[in-house]
Each structure stands twice: as structure tokens, then as C-alpha cells.
Scaffold this motif. Structure first.
Motif, mmCIF file in Angstrom:
data_model
loop_
_atom_site.group_PDB
_atom_site.id
_atom_site.type_symbol
_atom_site.label_atom_id
_atom_site.label_comp_id
_atom_site.label_asym_id
_atom_site.label_seq_id
_atom_site.Cartn_x
_atom_site.Cartn_y
_atom_site.Cartn_z
ATOM 1 N N UNK A 68 -19.220 1.055 -18.791
ATOM 2 C CA UNK A 68 -19.748 2.269 -18.163
ATOM 3 C C UNK A 68 -19.542 2.219 -16.653
ATOM 4 N N UNK A 69 -19.844 1.096 -16.036
ATOM 5 C CA UNK A 69 -19.668 0.962 -14.587
ATOM 6 C C UNK A 69 -18.200 1.127 -14.189
ATOM 7 N N UNK A 70 -17.294 0.488 -14.917
ATOM 8 C CA UNK A 70 -15.866 0.588 -14.601
ATOM 9 C C UNK A 70 -15.382 2.031 -14.693
ATOM 10 N N UNK A 71 -15.662 2.686 -15.795
ATOM 11 C CA UNK A 71 -15.145 4.042 -15.985
ATOM 12 C C UNK A 71 -15.800 5.051 -15.034
ATOM 13 N N UNK A 72 -17.033 4.810 -14.646
ATOM 14 C CA UNK A 72 -17.695 5.690 -13.688
ATOM 15 C C UNK A 72 -17.197 5.420 -12.271
ATOM 16 N N UNK A 73 -17.186 4.146 -11.859
ATOM 17 C CA UNK A 73 -16.876 3.799 -10.474
ATOM 18 C C UNK A 73 -15.380 3.771 -10.164
ATOM 19 N N UNK A 74 -14.591 3.209 -11.055
ATOM 20 C CA UNK A 74 -13.150 3.076 -10.799
ATOM 21 C C UNK A 74 -12.394 4.326 -11.232
ATOM 22 N N UNK A 75 -12.736 4.867 -12.384
ATOM 23 C CA UNK A 75 -11.999 5.992 -12.944
ATOM 24 C C UNK A 75 -12.587 7.346 -12.567
ATOM 25 N N UNK A 76 -13.805 7.370 -12.033
ATOM 26 C CA UNK A 76 -14.421 8.625 -11.630
ATOM 27 C C UNK A 76 -14.878 9.497 -12.779
ATOM 28 N N UNK A 94 5.391 8.664 -10.446
ATOM 29 C CA UNK A 94 5.270 7.281 -9.978
ATOM 30 C C UNK A 94 3.937 6.747 -10.475
ATOM 31 N N UNK A 95 3.953 5.500 -10.976
ATOM 32 C CA UNK A 95 2.772 4.928 -11.622
ATOM 33 C C UNK A 95 2.387 3.575 -11.061
ATOM 34 N N UNK A 96 1.096 3.265 -11.180
ATOM 35 C CA UNK A 96 0.583 1.914 -10.993
ATOM 36 C C UNK A 96 -0.181 1.549 -12.260
ATOM 37 N N UNK A 97 -0.109 0.263 -12.632
ATOM 38 C CA UNK A 97 -0.750 -0.237 -13.849
ATOM 39 C C UNK A 97 -1.818 -1.262 -13.483
ATOM 40 N N UNK A 98 -2.916 -1.245 -14.246
ATOM 41 C CA UNK A 98 -4.033 -2.152 -14.032
ATOM 42 C C UNK A 98 -4.762 -2.311 -15.361
ATOM 43 N N UNK A 99 -5.845 -3.077 -15.393
ATOM 44 C CA UNK A 99 -6.572 -3.351 -16.639
ATOM 45 C C UNK A 99 -8.029 -2.902 -16.545
ATOM 46 N N UNK A 100 -8.567 -2.463 -17.689
ATOM 47 C CA UNK A 100 -10.007 -2.214 -17.745
ATOM 48 C C UNK A 100 -10.698 -3.558 -18.025
ATOM 49 N N UNK A 125 -2.284 6.453 -2.724
ATOM 50 C CA UNK A 125 -3.730 6.643 -2.731
ATOM 51 C C UNK A 125 -4.386 5.983 -3.929
ATOM 52 N N UNK A 126 -3.711 5.984 -5.066
ATOM 53 C CA UNK A 126 -4.241 5.312 -6.261
ATOM 54 C C UNK A 126 -4.313 3.812 -6.036
ATOM 55 N N UNK A 127 -3.259 3.246 -5.476
ATOM 56 C CA UNK A 127 -3.240 1.806 -5.204
ATOM 57 C C UNK A 127 -4.333 1.428 -4.204
ATOM 58 N N UNK A 128 -4.529 2.248 -3.175
ATOM 59 C CA UNK A 128 -5.586 1.996 -2.189
ATOM 60 C C UNK A 128 -6.965 2.088 -2.839
ATOM 61 N N UNK A 129 -7.152 3.070 -3.708
ATOM 62 C CA UNK A 129 -8.426 3.235 -4.413
ATOM 63 C C UNK A 129 -8.733 2.005 -5.265
ATOM 64 N N UNK A 130 -7.751 1.533 -6.026
ATOM 65 C CA UNK A 130 -7.961 0.359 -6.870
ATOM 66 C C UNK A 130 -8.291 -0.867 -6.032
ATOM 67 N N UNK A 131 -7.571 -1.060 -4.923
ATOM 68 C CA UNK A 131 -7.843 -2.201 -4.043
ATOM 69 C C UNK A 131 -9.273 -2.131 -3.503
ATOM 70 N N UNK A 132 -9.709 -0.947 -3.100
ATOM 71 C CA UNK A 132 -11.064 -0.777 -2.573
ATOM 72 C C UNK A 132 -12.128 -1.088 -3.621
ATOM 73 N N UNK A 133 -11.800 -0.887 -4.900
ATOM 74 C CA UNK A 133 -12.736 -1.164 -5.993
ATOM 75 C C UNK A 133 -12.589 -2.582 -6.536
ATOM 76 N N UNK A 134 -11.679 -3.375 -5.944
ATOM 77 C CA UNK A 134 -11.482 -4.757 -6.384
ATOM 78 C C UNK A 134 -10.707 -4.892 -7.670
ATOM 79 N N UNK A 135 -9.891 -3.877 -8.001
ATOM 80 C CA UNK A 135 -9.103 -3.894 -9.231
ATOM 81 C C UNK A 135 -7.650 -4.210 -8.870
#
Length: 128
Positions: free
Chosen positions: A21-29, A109-115, A82-92
Motif C-alpha cells: 500500500x505504501x509503495x503504490x501510494x507513495x511511489x506510484x501515486x 522512452x521507458x525506465x524499469x524498476x521493481x515493486x 522526470x520519472x527517473x528523478x521521481x524514483x530516485x527521490x523515493x529511494x527506488x
């Protein structure tokens, strides 16, 4: 007459309700919608229903997806930087990207990460 369909929702499986819940709310909005069988993750008109520990959902797929087995792509509105910056700011950590990919709207253009369970997540931008 030919039917017209769009995707309404799909299901992912989580191993830890609070962490997911925290990940999807905070990282994914996402907006989190609490339900009797867990919660749903809503992005405007799209939704992911979550199945997980201690909650019995009916009906289920013949072979329900397990935590960490999903591969999901979300549209990022704005440049992919902006997506990459957002993920970095969230520690992902970004696993791959930015890279050129084709999505529902064509070239992006895409960036990939993990839940938290290890499912592969993608942000795709059609804005550069």
C-alpha cells in the motif's frame, strides 16, 4: 455488432499489505481503495485489484499470479527524466533505462524498476 472493450482492471498479488500500500501510494501515486478482500490500486479510470495473505477472493484464475510475478507498464506524463528523478527521490533503484520502447501509443522512452515483491514495473513516456 462488434463489441467495444477496454481494460477495466486486472489483479496482482502482494505478500505484505502495508508495504505494498505504501509503495503504490507513495511511489506510484495511486489512490488506495480498501475492500473486504484487501485493496485496489486506482489510477484514474484504471485499477489493479490486489490479492494477498489472509484474504480470500472469489473467483480466482486457474493459476493465480504470485507475488513478484507481474510485469506492468504505466504511462508517465512528462519527460522520462522526470520519472527517473521521481524514483530516485523515493529511494527506488532504476534497473534499466531510459531506453526506447513501443507501447500502446507507439514509440516512447521507458525506465524499469521493481515493486516491493519484485514485480517488474515500467514507466513509459511519450513526451521525450
Amino acid at each position: 455488432m462488434t463489441a467495444s472493450v477496454t481494460l477495466d482492471h486486472c489483479v496482482i498479488h502482494v505478500s505484505d499489505w502495508d508495504r505494498s500500500e505504501e509503495f503504490y501510494r507513495e511511489v506510484m501515486g495511486a489512490e488506495i481503495i480498501h475492500e473486504d478482500v484487501g485493496f485496489a490500486i486506482r489510477f484514474g479510470e484504471q485499477q489493479l485489484n490486489c490479492h494477498g495473505p489472509g484474504k480470500d477472493a472469489v473467483p480466482l484464475a486457474r493459476r493465480p499470479v504470485m507475488p513478484g510475478n507481474s510485469d506492468l507498464c504505466f504511462r508517465w506524463h512528462g519527460p522520462i527524466a522526470g520519472a527517473a528523478e521521481h524514483l530516485a527521490a523515493k529511494g527506488v533503484a532504476v534497473e534499466l533505462g531510459p531506453v526506447e520502447r513501443r507501447g500502446a501509443l507507439g514509440s516512447g522512452r521507458s525506465v524499469y524498476f521493481r515493486d516491493p515483491d519484485g514485480s517488474l514495473m515500467e514507466f513509459i513516456s511519450y513526451d521525450g
